[in-house]
Design an enzyme around this catalytic site. Sequence first.
Site, PDB file in Angstrom:
ATOM      1  N   GLU A 152       0.833  -1.210   0.000  1.00 28.75           N
ATOM      2  CA  GLU A 152       0.000   0.000   0.000  1.00 28.75           C
ATOM      3  C   GLU A 152       0.858   1.246   0.000  1.00 28.75           C
ATOM      4  O   GLU A 152       0.519   2.249  -0.644  1.00 28.75           O
ATOM      5  CB  GLU A 152      -0.923  -0.015   1.223  1.00 28.75           C
ATOM      6  CG  GLU A 152      -1.952   1.116   1.267  1.00 28.75           C
ATOM      7  CD  GLU A 152      -1.494   2.360   2.013  1.00 28.75           C
ATOM      8  OE1 GLU A 152      -2.278   3.311   2.105  1.00 28.75           O
ATOM      9  OE2 GLU A 152      -0.334   2.379   2.501  1.00 28.75           O
ATOM     10  N   GLU A 153       1.967   1.195   0.740  1.00 34.16           N
ATOM     11  CA  GLU A 153       2.775   2.396   0.913  1.00 34.16           C
ATOM     12  C   GLU A 153       3.367   2.909  -0.397  1.00 34.16           C
ATOM     13  O   GLU A 153       3.618   4.103  -0.543  1.00 34.16           O
ATOM     14  CB  GLU A 153       3.890   2.141   1.932  1.00 34.16           C
ATOM     15  CG  GLU A 153       3.405   1.853   3.342  1.00 34.16           C
ATOM     16  CD  GLU A 153       2.747   3.046   4.024  1.00 34.16           C
ATOM     17  OE1 GLU A 153       2.565   4.089   3.364  1.00 34.16           O
ATOM     18  OE2 GLU A 153       2.402   2.930   5.211  1.00 34.16           O
ATOM     19  N   ASP A 175      -6.855   1.706   8.318  1.00 25.21           N
ATOM     20  CA  ASP A 175      -5.431   1.863   8.013  1.00 25.21           C
ATOM     21  C   ASP A 175      -4.717   2.235   9.305  1.00 25.21           C
ATOM     22  O   ASP A 175      -4.329   1.367  10.072  1.00 25.21           O
ATOM     23  CB  ASP A 175      -5.274   2.932   6.924  1.00 25.21           C
ATOM     24  CG  ASP A 175      -3.873   3.010   6.335  1.00 25.21           C
ATOM     25  OD1 ASP A 175      -2.917   2.635   7.045  1.00 25.21           O
ATOM     26  OD2 ASP A 175      -3.718   3.452   5.189  1.00 25.21           O
ATOM     27  N   HIS A 188       5.459   7.676   9.404  1.00 27.37           N
ATOM     28  CA  HIS A 188       6.402   7.188   8.396  1.00 27.37           C
ATOM     29  C   HIS A 188       7.868   7.363   8.796  1.00 27.37           C
ATOM     30  O   HIS A 188       8.746   7.416   7.930  1.00 27.37           O
ATOM     31  CB  HIS A 188       6.153   7.868   7.044  1.00 27.37           C
ATOM     32  CG  HIS A 188       5.008   7.291   6.278  1.00 27.37           C
ATOM     33  ND1 HIS A 188       4.774   7.579   4.967  1.00 27.37           N
ATOM     34  CD2 HIS A 188       4.022   6.437   6.637  1.00 27.37           C
ATOM     35  CE1 HIS A 188       3.694   6.949   4.539  1.00 27.37           C
ATOM     36  NE2 HIS A 188       3.219   6.243   5.558  1.00 27.37           N
TER      37      HIS A 188
END
Length: 681
Positions: free
Chosen positions: A380-381, A409, A493
């Site tokens: 997904e990233e 998510d 992140h």
Amino acid sequence: MSKSKSLAFVIAALSYSFFSLFSSPPKSHYHELFISTSFSDNASVALNLHTLTRRPHVAGTVANAEAAEYVRSVFTSSALKSHVVAYQVSLTYPVHRSLVLTPTDSAKPITFLLEQEKLGDNPYANEVMPTFHGYAKSGNVSGPVVYANYGRVEDFVRLKKDMGVNVSGAVVIARYGQIYRGDIVKNAYEAGAVGVVIYTDKRDYGGDEWFPASKWMPPSGVQVGTVYNGLGDPTTPGWASVDGCERLSDEAVELSGDVPLIPSLPVSAADAEVILKTVVGDVSDGDVYPVGPGPGVLNLSYIGETVIAKIENVIGVIEGEEEPDRYVILGNHRDAWTFGAVDPNSGTAVLMEIAQRLDKLQKRGWKPRRTIILCNWDAEEYGLIGSTEWVEENREMLSSRAVAYLNVDCAVSGPGFHASATPQLDELIKVAAQEVRDPDNATQTIYESWIGSSDSVVIRRLGGGGSDYASFVQHVGVPGVDMSFGRGYPVYHSMYDDFTWMEKFGDPMFQRHVAMASVLGLVALRLADEEIIPFNYTSYALELKKSAEDLENEKLGHNIDVSTLIKSIEDLSTAAKHISLEKEAIKGALKVRELNDRLMMAERALTDRDGLSERPWYKHLIYGPSKYDDYGSKSFPGVDDAIDNAKKLNTKASWENVQHQIWRVSRAIRHASLVLKGELI
């Protein structure tokens, strides 16, 4: 009474008693059990999250494959029919990174280490991948530094028109916090920059103290992420990346406009501060940094490696008893840029908790009316790749059979419940939130705390492209939901998004995870079990009316007419009211099935096979991402794109296209009304 009649009466009475004693309880009984404290397990949630976040697990790595096997084992042990769907996709990894600052012509160059400081005692910190941008262009560029605030279109317009700053040939430095990083790079390229550095500003992500002492991003923290502007594998746009499939060449991928054409790097607040001290010039209104250019000069060098890597979606299925060909789908992604305690594995832990509770329900005799599918996506990233490839491969089946897609998510990053959805699901979400206790205030339900935070319940829309709902909603037209506790968190992140951060700041007792599993799971159960699918299209009509009024209030001139749009929304409202009356009187399994088909397919009618102009993959004409911010959600995105273009060109043809886009939306809404009515014209 004769003996025969007496015997018959006794047999009937005994039969009724036997039936009452041994027949299955109503579905609502199982739903109450699902959200009961006896079914939830904080310790299990914590264990699953700890296991998933033990090591960094970027898509395509061995660690992420091991995480996939762990998820599959939990699904299997929870009595789900589980399997792995693998794809071969194009991913990029860093090979070389260099950033050198020359403060002035006579000053000694400064070479940045581009490293995040290892804090705490995480034994796997050395496995964190070097900081980079997924799909960044390889290259070696130099130029004077220009500070561009958040890197938005308006920031570059202000630099050029209001401040007289020429970005051409510069290396732009911009901060995260307002728009998608891929759009920052794209905007800089279109302004003439040769490279981009993006950093986490202390004003947005920092505090007086930082992790591990507090929740804030350390000065050395770096937000990594993709800069790809598409969805799915860049080499297979519109079709699945299966073995031996057709692929675009690297040149064709670049020509698509979805990958960057200038190199970029993410950097820390500490490194950015050094760079910004070498920039002089005017300061933009409301900001604190001079914009330049220079005199500081940056040399940015990046080399990335593109590989065809194996990714793995883990799928778990509980087959429906009465309508096995109708699918209620729940999904979350597994891959992370680093440890991923919030993004995404708080959601993975929630999905696994739901699986384990559904297993307990099955052991009590529950069987869903419709099929429930749990999906743990990969990659997904990099650009929602795992979910997009699966949707593209199963497009026709999903179009005819999917009831709804429920996404989670970053399930937990702090207090406060948030939801986004297509509007026919609004009421269902509210009802579910009224039945689950607030994990931070046991005297209230989630709904009571939610409404108390802003005097009203705010449900956002799924127009942005920020998570795995995008392919379902914006490409196929499947109704969708996305939920979270907390909205945004400072260590996003970075290597500090680990189990320790979650345990100390995100959810110390893992009660928010448990509550999220209750709300999301309850919505899924209602969609899977209720005889008539609990969609409310009156909510949809009201939401569309607000959007149409906003458009009308823009007073665009140029003979732009929104009356057809307003009329189509009135027709949808009438059809929705008719559905409500029909529900009360409907009898017979076939009639129920036919009504459910109409409820399910009305959302599909809001898509158009040609998609948005210049963005044909996006088929939904009501909800889609902003052209200038992939994270941003827009109502009537095609109309919005056309208005923006017309304001730039101000030609007769460009304004006629605005009217054309309004007609397209009007037709789509009218089609949805006809589907709800079940009428052929």
